[in-house]
Design a protein around this motif. Structure first.
Motif, mmCIF file in Angstrom:
data_model
loop_
_atom_site.group_PDB
_atom_site.id
_atom_site.type_symbol
_atom_site.label_atom_id
_atom_site.label_comp_id
_atom_site.label_asym_id
_atom_site.label_seq_id
_atom_site.Cartn_x
_atom_site.Cartn_y
_atom_site.Cartn_z
ATOM 1 N N THR A 1 0.856 -1.186 0.000
ATOM 2 C CA THR A 1 0.000 0.000 0.000
ATOM 3 C C THR A 1 0.891 1.234 0.000
ATOM 4 O OG1 THR A 1 -1.645 -1.210 1.281
ATOM 5 C CG2 THR A 1 -1.877 1.174 1.195
ATOM 6 N N GLY A 2 0.680 2.087 -0.996
ATOM 7 C CA GLY A 2 1.466 3.308 -1.116
ATOM 8 C C GLY A 2 0.614 4.539 -0.922
ATOM 9 N N SER A 3 1.176 5.548 -0.264
ATOM 10 C CA SER A 3 0.492 6.830 -0.048
ATOM 11 C C SER A 3 1.178 7.889 -0.897
ATOM 12 C CB SER A 3 0.565 7.231 1.416
ATOM 13 O OG SER A 3 -0.025 6.244 2.214
ATOM 14 N N PHE A 4 0.398 8.584 -1.718
ATOM 15 C CA PHE A 4 0.954 9.542 -2.667
ATOM 16 C C PHE A 4 0.298 10.903 -2.516
ATOM 17 C CE2 PHE A 4 0.862 5.325 -4.658
ATOM 18 C CZ PHE A 4 2.222 5.094 -4.734
ATOM 19 N N LYS A 5 1.110 11.941 -2.498
ATOM 20 C CA LYS A 5 0.648 13.328 -2.436
ATOM 21 C C LYS A 5 0.689 13.895 -3.841
ATOM 22 C CE LYS A 5 -0.095 17.354 -0.308
ATOM 23 N NZ LYS A 5 -1.349 17.823 -0.814
ATOM 24 N N ILE A 6 -0.373 14.549 -4.242
ATOM 25 C CA ILE A 6 -0.440 15.162 -5.569
ATOM 26 C C ILE A 6 0.118 16.582 -5.469
ATOM 27 C CG2 ILE A 6 -1.982 15.916 -7.409
ATOM 28 C CD1 ILE A 6 -3.741 13.547 -6.730
ATOM 29 N N LEU A 7 1.076 16.886 -6.337
ATOM 30 C CA LEU A 7 1.746 18.185 -6.311
ATOM 31 C C LEU A 7 0.823 19.317 -6.762
ATOM 32 C CD1 LEU A 7 5.173 17.273 -7.945
ATOM 33 C CD2 LEU A 7 4.677 17.555 -5.541
ATOM 34 N N TYR A 8 1.086 20.501 -6.257
ATOM 35 C CA TYR A 8 0.483 21.775 -6.675
ATOM 36 C C TYR A 8 -1.006 21.925 -6.356
ATOM 37 C CZ TYR A 8 4.750 21.850 -9.446
ATOM 38 O OH TYR A 8 6.049 21.787 -9.855
ATOM 39 N N PHE A 9 -1.659 20.852 -5.953
ATOM 40 C CA PHE A 9 -3.091 20.935 -5.684
ATOM 41 C C PHE A 9 -3.358 20.432 -4.275
ATOM 42 C CE2 PHE A 9 -2.720 20.414 -10.294
ATOM 43 C CZ PHE A 9 -3.397 21.540 -10.719
ATOM 44 N N ASP A 10 -4.305 21.043 -3.618
ATOM 45 C CA ASP A 10 -4.640 20.675 -2.249
ATOM 46 C C ASP A 10 -5.687 19.553 -2.272
ATOM 47 O OD1 ASP A 10 -4.630 20.712 0.495
ATOM 48 O OD2 ASP A 10 -6.122 22.304 0.645
ATOM 49 N N LEU A 11 -5.231 18.361 -2.610
ATOM 50 C CA LEU A 11 -6.082 17.184 -2.671
ATOM 51 C C LEU A 11 -5.671 16.222 -1.566
ATOM 52 C CD1 LEU A 11 -6.083 16.603 -6.518
ATOM 53 C CD2 LEU A 11 -7.920 17.562 -5.146
ATOM 54 N N PRO A 12 -6.576 15.359 -1.118
ATOM 55 C CA PRO A 12 -6.200 14.396 -0.075
ATOM 56 C C PRO A 12 -5.146 13.415 -0.590
ATOM 57 C CG PRO A 12 -8.439 13.993 -0.852
ATOM 58 C CD PRO A 12 -7.969 15.248 -1.496
ATOM 59 N N ILE A 13 -4.404 12.848 0.334
ATOM 60 C CA ILE A 13 -3.376 11.868 -0.022
ATOM 61 C C ILE A 13 -4.045 10.643 -0.619
ATOM 62 C CG2 ILE A 13 -1.616 10.334 0.920
ATOM 63 C CD1 ILE A 13 -0.944 12.534 2.920
ATOM 64 N N GLN A 14 -3.547 10.202 -1.745
ATOM 65 C CA GLN A 14 -4.106 9.058 -2.457
ATOM 66 C C GLN A 14 -3.370 7.790 -2.037
ATOM 67 O OE1 GLN A 14 -6.748 9.573 -4.617
ATOM 68 N NE2 GLN A 14 -6.584 11.638 -3.794
ATOM 69 N N THR A 15 -4.109 6.713 -1.827
ATOM 70 C CA THR A 15 -3.497 5.427 -1.500
ATOM 71 C C THR A 15 -3.828 4.432 -2.598
ATOM 72 O OG1 THR A 15 -5.403 4.789 -0.179
ATOM 73 C CG2 THR A 15 -3.562 5.778 0.988
ATOM 74 N N ILE A 16 -2.821 3.671 -2.978
ATOM 75 C CA ILE A 16 -2.969 2.646 -4.002
ATOM 76 C C ILE A 16 -2.424 1.347 -3.436
ATOM 77 C CG2 ILE A 16 -2.199 1.870 -6.269
ATOM 78 C CD1 ILE A 16 -2.106 4.735 -7.148
ATOM 79 N N SER A 17 -3.175 0.274 -3.622
ATOM 80 C CA SER A 17 -2.756 -1.048 -3.168
ATOM 81 C C SER A 17 -2.383 -1.897 -4.375
ATOM 82 C CB SER A 17 -3.865 -1.741 -2.394
ATOM 83 O OG SER A 17 -4.167 -1.026 -1.229
#
Length: 120
Positions: A94-110
């Motif tokens: 499971t990885g947690s990813f932050k999207i640059l330049y935009f104030d979006l919630p941290i995305q998790t991908i399994s």
């Protein structure tokens, strides 16, 4: 005269916004692809250590912290167990990813994976 200036400013603003969006999407997919690279390293450690043993988990956590800033977590029903030759170990990364330049919630991908123990 003023309409042309406002239109040019609006076009530049829109172009910058589109470029920032493209860079953010590209960055997200590059980080998501790192999950596949980490999965390959997990498979290698499972094969070399006979499962997700304590020593394999130490190496995996060290590698994760060094190259991926601790972004990934491994979950498996066979954690800290040494298995016999040829047994299949299934796991989920499971990885947690932050999207640059935009104030979006941290995305998790399994990402699901499995490997065979190659230790006799």
């Amino acid at each position: 005269m003023l309409d042309g200036s406002l239109t040019a400013i609006a076009k530049m603003y829109l172009a910058i916004l589109i470029i920032a969006g493209l860079v953010s999407v590209a960055s997200f997919f590059i980080q998501a692809n790192q999950g596949n690279e980490y999965k390959q390293y997990i498979n290698y450690q499972i094969e070399r250590n006979g499962g997700l043993t304590v020593s394999a988990m130490e190496k995996l956590n060290e590698y994760n912290n060094k190259y991926y800033d601790g972004r990934f977590k491994i979950e498996s029903p066979m954690m800290n167990q040494k298995v016999k030759y040829g047994d299949e170990i299934t796991y989920t990364v499971t990885g947690s990813f932050k999207i640059l330049y935009f104030d979006l919630p941290i995305q998790t991908i399994s990402i699901k994976g499995s490997a065979l123990s190659l230790i006799r």
